[in-house]
Design an enzyme around this catalytic site. Sequence first.
Site, PDB file in Angstrom:
ATOM      1  N   GLU A 102       0.926  -1.069  -0.015  1.00 40.72           N
ATOM      2  CA  GLU A 102      -0.035  -0.148   0.024  1.00 40.72           C
ATOM      3  C   GLU A 102       0.900   1.225  -0.029  1.00 40.72           C
ATOM      4  OE1 GLU A 102      -2.201   0.544   3.756  1.00 40.72           O
ATOM      5  OE2 GLU A 102      -3.651   1.822   2.724  1.00 40.72           O
ATOM      6  N   LYS A 131      -9.430   2.516  -2.361  1.00 35.49           N
ATOM      7  CA  LYS A 131      -9.737   2.028  -0.864  1.00 35.49           C
ATOM      8  C   LYS A 131     -11.234   2.255  -0.523  1.00 35.49           C
ATOM      9  CE  LYS A 131      -7.122   2.036   3.636  1.00 35.49           C
ATOM     10  NZ  LYS A 131      -5.992   2.114   4.095  1.00 35.49           N
ATOM     11  N   CYS A 169      -5.661  -2.668   2.170  1.00 42.35           N
ATOM     12  CA  CYS A 169      -5.574  -2.650   3.844  1.00 42.35           C
ATOM     13  C   CYS A 169      -6.651  -3.024   4.529  1.00 42.35           C
ATOM     14  CB  CYS A 169      -4.504  -1.546   3.988  1.00 42.35           C
ATOM     15  SG  CYS A 169      -3.810  -1.944   5.839  1.00 42.35           S
TER      16      CYS A 169
HETATM   17  N1  LIG Z   1      -3.398   1.052   6.191  1.00 42.71           N
HETATM   18  C1  LIG Z   1      -4.176   0.847   7.023  1.00 42.71           C
HETATM   19  O1  LIG Z   1      -5.487   0.909   6.470  1.00 42.71           O
HETATM   20  N2  LIG Z   1      -4.114   0.377   8.249  1.00 42.71           N
HETATM   21  C2  LIG Z   1      -4.948   0.309   9.075  1.00 42.71           C
HETATM   22  C3  LIG Z   1      -4.688  -0.744  10.082  1.00 42.71           C
HETATM   23  C4  LIG Z   1      -4.993  -2.272   9.739  1.00 42.71           C
HETATM   24  O2  LIG Z   1      -6.027  -2.494   9.296  1.00 42.71           O
HETATM   25  O3  LIG Z   1      -4.477  -3.164  10.339  1.00 42.71           O
END
Ligand SMILES: NC(=O)NCCC(=O)O
Length: 383
Positions: free
Chosen positions: A118, A195, A232
């Site tokens: 990401e 996203k 993510c």
């Molecule tokens: N980049 C992101 O969405 N991180 C959030 C934390 C997670 O989902 O572990």
Amino acid sequence: MSGELRSVEQVLEKYIPEEERREVWRLLYGRELRSLELPGCAVESASQKGFELKGYVFDAAAEQLRRPRVIRVGLIQNKIQLPTSSPVAEQVNAIHKRIAEIVEVAAMCDVNIVCFQEAWTMPFAFCTRERLPWTEFAESAENGITTKFCQEIAKKYNMVIVSPILERDELHGETLWNTAVVISNTGAVLGKSRKNHIPRIGDFNESTYYMEGNTGHTVFQTAFGRIAVNICYGRHHPLNWLMYSLNGAEIIFNPSATVGELSESLWPIEARNAAIANHCFTCAINRVGTEHFDNEFTSGDGKKAHHDFGHFYGSSYVAAPDGSRTPGLSRVCDGLLISELDLNLCRQTNDKWNFKMTGRYEMYAAELDRAVAPDFQPNIVRE
Ligand SMILES: NC(=O)NCCC(=O)O
């Protein structure tokens, strides 16, 4: 300590007695996967350039009417290359250079689709809540320098590239998005997937920078199968995986940036569970390293201000529809994980377990419709 333990698998290898190891491994990881034989030049180059290289094979049964649909995916996890205080263009160039080295090795191993982590061109600076210089990392998905870079390598290696970037949407008020650009093996931009779910937890202050995506659950038909990208935090949302799957995804990539204390115990479960529940392959990728920022920031929890987000624990892995999975890449260093997949396993597992057939989606659709209505009354029977 959490930053130094190299991998769970290494600990298992070290301490489980030989006679029990196979069985423990099967219980934890599903059926045993063959190691993929990798060319000597690739192994040598990875070692010279200082990144881990691993390869596994997910076989499927032979069918009478369909030929095997065997393809190779490559997952890349990496640290940022320069201090976060370096000029923006230099940071981006240095990461491009590093990724070019790793993709070259992926090409030696005949990888067909490669996916980066990401926001791969930048430090994960959203923790700071500062605008400049971080918003300067945002680029056009269609003609930014990173997309141009990816188009070159896609053409050169006949490889599909999934490139998750911070997008600047020039057509719509220069809005920022967290976007995966999908570049075809011909070098054309096939499309983009934004996203859908933005975290509001800990130092993941991404909602300060961009909104929830508006591209739905697009699936991309590539020369090497139908792929989708669940970025993510979307991996915590089972319906997000489901919708990509209902649109026909055979492989769902999950490019991520997440840290040890928050999510490491969830990591091995979520993408793997999604592969099982949706009869598809899932590819979870996380960055590595600890990124230092010059200006301190707080987490709104009464604790002291700090300069870093914590340890990004890597551990990228691939899971299959039958629940088997590869070991993870290391928790601490750059790596390339190659998996050979026979996509026929998706339908074979569907025919065995029938989750799509038994899913009762019409019942859930009707109940969800009622649940989101302003006058919803939960269906609870009371005496
Ligand atoms: N980049 C992101 O969405 N991180 C959030 C934390 C997670 O989902 O572990």
